[in-house]
Enzyme design. Structure first.
Site, PDB file in Angstrom:
ATOM      1  N   ASN A  36       5.584  10.564 -10.579  1.00  0.00           N
ATOM      2  CA  ASN A  36       6.737  10.088 -11.508  1.00  0.00           C
ATOM      3  C   ASN A  36       6.441  10.360 -12.627  1.00  0.00           C
ATOM      4  OD1 ASN A  36       4.087   7.980 -12.417  1.00  0.00           O
ATOM      5  ND2 ASN A  36       5.511   6.713 -11.305  1.00  0.00           N
ATOM      6  N   ALA A  53       7.133  -0.460  -4.966  1.00  0.00           N
ATOM      7  CA  ALA A  53       7.085   0.436  -4.050  1.00  0.00           C
ATOM      8  C   ALA A  53       8.776   1.132  -4.034  1.00  0.00           C
ATOM      9  CB  ALA A  53       7.546  -0.311  -2.697  1.00  0.00           C
ATOM     10  N   ALA A  54       9.486   1.532  -5.174  1.00  0.00           N
ATOM     11  CA  ALA A  54      10.381   2.406  -5.878  1.00  0.00           C
ATOM     12  C   ALA A  54      10.289   3.197  -5.028  1.00  0.00           C
ATOM     13  CB  ALA A  54      10.860   1.594  -7.137  1.00  0.00           C
ATOM     14  N   GLY A  55       9.290   3.708  -5.692  1.00  0.00           N
ATOM     15  CA  GLY A  55       8.068   5.775  -5.734  1.00  0.00           C
ATOM     16  C   GLY A  55       7.952   6.097  -4.319  1.00  0.00           C
ATOM     17  N   ASP A  56       6.924   5.052  -3.331  1.00  0.00           N
ATOM     18  CA  ASP A  56       7.333   5.039  -2.204  1.00  0.00           C
ATOM     19  C   ASP A  56       8.409   4.934  -1.455  1.00  0.00           C
ATOM     20  OD1 ASP A  56       3.964   4.953  -2.899  1.00  0.00           O
ATOM     21  OD2 ASP A  56       4.040   2.783  -2.391  1.00  0.00           O
ATOM     22  N   THR A  96      10.242  12.073 -10.618  1.00  0.00           N
ATOM     23  CA  THR A  96      11.039  11.637 -10.343  1.00  0.00           C
ATOM     24  C   THR A  96      11.183  10.637 -11.850  1.00  0.00           C
ATOM     25  OG1 THR A  96       9.687   9.383  -9.729  1.00  0.00           O
ATOM     26  CG2 THR A  96      11.022  10.635  -8.360  1.00  0.00           C
ATOM     27  N   LEU A  97      12.601  10.502 -12.231  1.00  0.00           N
ATOM     28  CA  LEU A  97      12.635  10.101 -13.927  1.00  0.00           C
ATOM     29  C   LEU A  97      13.441   9.056 -13.925  1.00  0.00           C
ATOM     30  CD1 LEU A  97      13.863  12.760 -15.164  1.00  0.00           C
ATOM     31  CD2 LEU A  97      11.708  12.339 -15.590  1.00  0.00           C
ATOM     32  N   THR A 107      15.993  -0.762  -3.046  1.00  0.00           N
ATOM     33  CA  THR A 107      14.600  -0.973  -3.704  1.00  0.00           C
ATOM     34  C   THR A 107      14.889  -2.189  -4.694  1.00  0.00           C
ATOM     35  OG1 THR A 107      13.373   0.629  -1.941  1.00  0.00           O
ATOM     36  CG2 THR A 107      12.474  -1.007  -3.159  1.00  0.00           C
ATOM     37  N   ALA A 119       0.939   2.824   3.196  1.00  0.00           N
ATOM     38  CA  ALA A 119       2.080   1.732   5.002  1.00  0.00           C
ATOM     39  C   ALA A 119       3.832   1.700   3.916  1.00  0.00           C
ATOM     40  CB  ALA A 119       1.566   0.490   4.465  1.00  0.00           C
ATOM     41  N   ASN A 120       3.834   1.897   3.033  1.00  0.00           N
ATOM     42  CA  ASN A 120       5.303   1.868   2.429  1.00  0.00           C
ATOM     43  C   ASN A 120       5.884   2.788   2.311  1.00  0.00           C
ATOM     44  OD1 ASN A 120       4.510  -0.641   0.935  1.00  0.00           O
ATOM     45  ND2 ASN A 120       4.170  -0.205  -1.197  1.00  0.00           N
ATOM     46  N   GLY A 150       0.844  -1.249   0.076  1.00  0.00           N
ATOM     47  CA  GLY A 150      -0.129  -0.578   0.041  1.00  0.00           C
ATOM     48  C   GLY A 150       0.614   1.419  -0.039  1.00  0.00           C
TER      49      GLY A 150
END
Length: 304
Positions: A181, A246-249, A217-218, A279, A42-43, A39
């Site tokens: 993103n 979950a990279a962006g989170d 983010t790119l 991650t 949560a992340n 989520g």
């Protein structure tokens, strides 16, 4: 160091790993299936906590078999879960398919996330808070109410409009930092984002609308920060991606934690980029998010 409060989604991720994503109408076999607490809300809470912040999570889970597991996972990562409500019905679910290149597709089932309400966030929870992190996996009316409460109490709003949709014009002035993103930036701004130059044009759109700070983010191209008076760009760390879930989170939570501890924008961007890089080398959502010590180790061994 200020606290970080996250108001957002809590999901159980059901992850199917495949060689490639199926074509429309095609049935394929998966390599394996796993369950992982996730989520966006949560992340981001876990990321901020592991990066060194004191974090409170506001959200909801169902009274199904997943609810208790999801709350326990947050607690184990050091997140204050006392304000999470338990609602009748299912917890939020995310059905994630990951191919061999690490790219994913996600289908969300809101479950209890659709029952999150702004009354769960009290003025007391905002005392000592540096920022509140918001996303788009809970009702939009809750996000708006929280934004207004933060404005009244002088708490920063970090907003990640994902899944992306058009924003009401009057919300822009309530957002201190928007983090998106390429896909989200393009959808909301109406400007295609493919590189740093086009990201700058998209960021200018948001600043002209009244948002103070914009981060786009790119992916492997890095991350851009832009405000009315400043600009920062950091390249991505070179790693082999296994799973981008979950990279962006992770980036958002780590950036907020670094800012809350007094880091400069440039320092926080680099710190967040390192966290996100770690991650993507791991499988899953929360279990793939690195601790502060791991992030610092990568920073110390890198020339970025």
């Amino acid at each position: 160091m200020g606290n970080v409060v996250v108001v957002g989604s809590i999901n159980m991720d059901i992850i199917n790993r495949v060689e490639r994503h199926p074509e429309p109408g095609e049935t394929i076999h998966c390599l394996d299936t796993s369950y992982s607490p996730g989520g966006k809300g949560a992340n981001q809470a876990v990321s901020s906590s592991l990066a060194g912040s004191s974090v409170t999570m506001i959200g909801a889970v169902g009274n199904d078999a997943f609810g208790e597991v999801l709350i326990k996972a947050l607690h184990n990562y050091g997140v204050n879960s006392s304000a999470i409500s338990i609602e009748e019905g299912t917890s939020g679910l995310a059905f994630i398919t990951v191919d061999e290149a690490g790219e994913n597709t996600i289908v969300l089932s809101h479950g209890a996330n659709g029952k999150v309400h702004s009354d769960q966030l009290s003025i007391n929870m905002l005392k000592g808070a540096y920022a509140v992190l918001l996303q788009n996996e809970i009702p939009a009316s809750v996000n708006e109410a929280v934004m207004r409460m933060c404005r009244e109490e002088g708490v920063l709003v970090y907003y990640n409009p994902a899944p992306a949709h058009q924003l009401n014009e009057y919300l822009y002035d309530l957002i201190d930092t928007i983090i998106l993103n390429e896909t989200e930036a393009a959808l909301i701004s109406g400007l295609q984002v493919t590189d740093v130059a086009s990201a700058e044009l998209s960021a200018a759109h948001f600043i002209n609308k009244g948002i103070k700070n914009v981060i786009i983010t790119l992916g492997s191209k890095g991350a851009l920060f832009k405000s009315k008076d400043s600009r920062e760009f950091v390249p991505a760390f070179s790693v082999k991606a296994v799973d981008t879930t979950a990279a962006g989170d992770t980036f958002i939570g780590a950036f907020a934690a670094s800012q809350a501890s007094g880091g400069s924008v440039k320092e926080s961007l680099v710190f967040a980029a390192a966290a996100s890089a770690i991650t993507v080398t791991r499988v899953g959502a929360q279990q793939s998010i690195p601790r502060k010590e791991e992030i610092e180790q990568l920073l110390n061994s890198s020339k970025l």
